[in-house]
Design an enzyme around this catalytic site. Structure first.
Site, PDB file in Angstrom:
ATOM      1  N   LEU A 263       0.842  -1.188   0.000  1.00  0.00           N
ATOM      2  CA  LEU A 263       0.000   0.000   0.000  1.00  0.00           C
ATOM      3  C   LEU A 263       0.878   1.238   0.000  1.00  0.00           C
ATOM      4  CD1 LEU A 263      -1.906  -2.303   1.057  1.00  0.00           C
ATOM      5  CD2 LEU A 263      -3.132  -0.513   2.290  1.00  0.00           C
ATOM      6  N   ASP A 264       0.731   2.036  -1.044  1.00  0.00           N
ATOM      7  CA  ASP A 264       1.570   3.210  -1.240  1.00  0.00           C
ATOM      8  C   ASP A 264       1.212   4.332  -0.265  1.00  0.00           C
ATOM      9  OD1 ASP A 264       3.393   4.935  -2.973  1.00  0.00           O
ATOM     10  OD2 ASP A 264       1.498   6.029  -3.191  1.00  0.00           O
ATOM     11  N   GLU A 297       3.837   1.286   2.952  1.00  0.00           N
ATOM     12  CA  GLU A 297       4.794   2.390   2.912  1.00  0.00           C
ATOM     13  C   GLU A 297       4.188   3.479   3.779  1.00  0.00           C
ATOM     14  OE1 GLU A 297       6.937   5.636  -0.038  1.00  0.00           O
ATOM     15  OE2 GLU A 297       4.938   4.886  -0.481  1.00  0.00           O
ATOM     16  N   ASP A 316      12.303   2.858   5.343  1.00  0.00           N
ATOM     17  CA  ASP A 316      13.006   3.991   4.751  1.00  0.00           C
ATOM     18  C   ASP A 316      14.173   4.442   5.620  1.00  0.00           C
ATOM     19  OD1 ASP A 316      11.566   4.491   2.308  1.00  0.00           O
ATOM     20  OD2 ASP A 316       9.904   5.214   3.500  1.00  0.00           O
ATOM     21  N   ASP A 317      14.017   4.352   6.937  1.00  0.00           N
ATOM     22  CA  ASP A 317      15.096   4.768   7.837  1.00  0.00           C
ATOM     23  C   ASP A 317      16.383   4.010   7.537  1.00  0.00           C
ATOM     24  OD1 ASP A 317      13.437   6.543   9.093  1.00  0.00           O
ATOM     25  OD2 ASP A 317      13.267   5.427  10.972  1.00  0.00           O
ATOM     26  N   HIS A 319      17.265   2.505   4.817  1.00  0.00           N
ATOM     27  CA  HIS A 319      17.798   2.922   3.514  1.00  0.00           C
ATOM     28  C   HIS A 319      18.536   4.241   3.618  1.00  0.00           C
ATOM     29  CE1 HIS A 319      17.592   5.536  -0.027  1.00  0.00           C
ATOM     30  NE2 HIS A 319      17.979   4.439  -0.671  1.00  0.00           N
TER      31      HIS A 319
END
Length: 608
Positions: A263-264, A297, A316-317, A319
């Site tokens: 899910l974006d 996400e 994301d962290d 990355h």
């Protein structure tokens, strides 16, 4: 009964769209609460008045076999496609098509999926791989590499033949530029036959700017008091809106047999209660015998959702920290990770999120995240690259084109694939591809195409490299076909590509042998900083074994000590060639660009 459970009782689980029965009779349902009269217009037939129901739906049951083209006529004469169209006769502005959802003969119908712990994701763009048929042809190659799940970027119908997919306006219809619905089913069926899961990226936070007719007849679909980066927020307070998207999730999982959804940007969904409600809705209707996975996400790092029906979230962290350590970039969102980056990496490995309720250091007043240390490592998806992190760069550069040393990048890949977090690989990454992945569109309206081009270039005006208008003019135009062509991964592999593939294959084989069987129930036992860019982390695996990882992303050695029995427990060593594998336990410094993974059995670490 929850709000989704209040949907109108019907033999079909779907409240929206055209649904034929076995006798070539179709039930058409169209939600237009602001419109008093709607006509159904079947191709070649006289318009027929639909019955308006109390809940804002207009309904008509009439003869219309699969393949029938249709539209809805509004009182002002405007003809619009079905917002729940299962297929378009052309593009988003054209007629919708009645579809038989059950005509495809599944070859691998008994497939029930795979446990989440076995997941190794491979994100790809269908168009760049030649559509659904092109992706299907690549599946055996990915399976041999060690990939266990492919993740398709959004396929919902968007305007024109080229798009990332996040400009979709018809969430139930696979885009015709990629192929037919049955070609998509064949892709999934073939994947299942190879033991591969298939995930789909879905967008429930906005519609694209071209082809969205909902404001014409259902302005209630949107809020007039809240905006998102893409326009007015979708109004998830309304039952019909909640059902529209929950049923869409069910539709892809049930009618196409996808194994999972990503899910974006759910942080842009303002009524967060819908998310766990949707998860419960689809799981209760698919049954417990299938492995169905739901991934988020979420820039808000809302760890609570990972306890309410969702399997994992893109991390994301992790990355951002690794990207900064590899490239030293500290602009944009990397600025929040530029100080104490190694400590942040240790936290990402041991606790999942870096930001767990503290203030963002470069955004005063912004408190981000929730505590996540209690969650299993497999709740976090660890990636070094993905469509966002490459394509949202002005020039679409991959890590391989940013001056990162090959050994440093190989070290980062080993770290990613040998941790208990779930890995995600982006198309071409496994070959060390240097081709860019750019932002591309194919808007047919000149003014919209111009606005997208100028808006994208303006977006980068705050970056030093693009402060000058001349520099910004070199940012590729998303609407030019050449931008799309530049984003293709070369089909012919050179020696470098083959060497990278061997690296991934080796690491994924180790992951499957040593980590996957022990992953369920694995918990972090902490991580610590060894030096600049160097960390160690320990996990107690589900079977009681202890996995230790020592990683130095930098070029310089740092002091550290391994346990005396480490030689016999070493699963993996990557370091300078002059360090013999059998003398790893004697090391007093962790070499630069080095990864060591060890696995101690339950009995060994009890007495170590």
């Amino acid at each position: 009964m929850n709000r989704l459970g209040a949907a109108r009782a019907s033999q079909s689980p779907y409240s929206f769209g055209a649904q034929p029965d076995s006798h070539s009779v179709t039930r058409f349902r169209f939600w237009a609460p602001s419109v008093d009269a709607v006509n159904l217009v079947l191709e070649g037939s006289t318009p027929q008045r639909m019955q308006k129901l109390d809940d804002g739906f207009h309904e008509l049951v009439c003869p219309a076999p699969a393949g029938t083209r249709y539209r809805f006529a509004l009182p002002d004469g405007m003809l619009v496609p079905d917002p729940a169209s299962r297929l378009q006769d052309g593009d988003v502005h054209d007629s919708s098509v009645v579809c038989d959802l059950h005509q495809y003969g599944w070859k691998h119908a008994p497939w029930k999926g795979r446990p989440w712990s076995e997941t190794v994701l491979y994100e790809l763009h269908c168009g760049l791989y030649g559509g659904f048929k092109g992706v299907e042809q690549r599946l055996p190659d990915l399976q041999k590499l060690g990939i266990t799940a492919i993740e398709l970027m959004p396929v919902a119908d968007f305007p024109g033949p080229r798009n990332w997919g996040y400009d979709g306006v018809l969430p139930y219809a696979p885009d015709a530029a990629y192929g037919t619905p049955d070609e998509l089913r064949s892709l999934i069926d073939t994947a299942h036959g190879l033991g591969l899961m298939v995930f789909l990226d879905v967008v429930y936070n906005h519609f694209g700017p071209d082809g969205n007719y909902l404001p014409s007849y259902a302005p209630e679909f949107f809020r007039n008091d809240l905006d998102t980066p893409w326009g007015p927020a979708i109004d998830f307070r309304r039952n019909a809106v909640r059902r529209f998207f929950a049923e869409n999730a069910l539709f892809w999982l049930r009618e196409y047999r996808f194994d999972g959804l990503r899910l974006d940007a759910v942080h842009a969904i303002h009524d967060q209660t819908w998310l766990p409600e949707m998860a419960g809705f689809v799981r209760s209707r698919l049954g417990s015998e299938r492995h169905v996975h739901l991934v988020l996400e979420n820039d808000d790092n809302a760890a609570g959702l990972l306890r309410q029906g969702f399997d994992a979230q893109w991390n994301d962290d992790a990355h951002h920290v690794v990207h900064h350590l590899l490239t030293r970039e500290d602009s944009g969102y990397y600025a929040s990770y530029a100080n104490n980056a190694t400590q942040m990496l240790a936290r990402a490995l041991s606790e999942g999120f870096v930001f767990q309720g503290q203030e963002d250091p470069v955004k005063p007043g912004r408190i981000r995240g929730e505590p996540s240390a209690d969650l299993p490592s497999e709740r976090f998806i660890f990636f070094l690259q993905n469509h966002d992190q490459i394509g949202n760069r002005a020039m679409g550069e991959r890590l391989s084109s940013l001056g990162v040393a090959t050994n440093a990048l190989k070290t980062a890949v080993a770290l990613q694939l040998l941790t208990p977090q779930i890995p995600l690989v982006f198309m071409g990454e496994e070959e060390g591809a240097t081709s860019p992945f750019l932002y591309f569109t194919s808007h047919m309206q000149p003014e919209l195409a111009k606005a997208v081009r100028e808006g994208r270039r303006k977006e980068f005006a705050g970056f030093p490299a693009f402060a000058d208008p001349e520099a910004r003019s070199r940012i590729p135009d998303p609407n030019e076909e050449s931008t799309w062509e530049l984003s293709r991964v070369p089909e012919k592999r050179n020696q470098t590509a083959n060497e990278w593939r061997q690296w991934y294959r080796k690491l994924l084989a180790l992951r499957y042998q040593y980590i996957v069987p022990r992953l369920q129930g694995a918990r972090s036992m902490g991580a610590r900083v060894l030096g600049e860019g160097a960390v160690s982390a320990i996990w107690q695996m589900g079977d009681g074994a202890r996995l230790s990882l020592y990683c130095n992303l930098g070029p310089d050695p740092c002091p550290f000590t391994l346990a005396p029995h480490i030689d016999r427990d070493t699963v993996f060593f990557m370091g300078p060639a002059d360090v013999p594998g059998m003398s790893i336990g004697a090391l007093t410094a962790l070499p630069g660009h080095c990864v060591i993974a060890t696995l101690e059995s339950h009995g060994e670490h009890e007495h170590a």
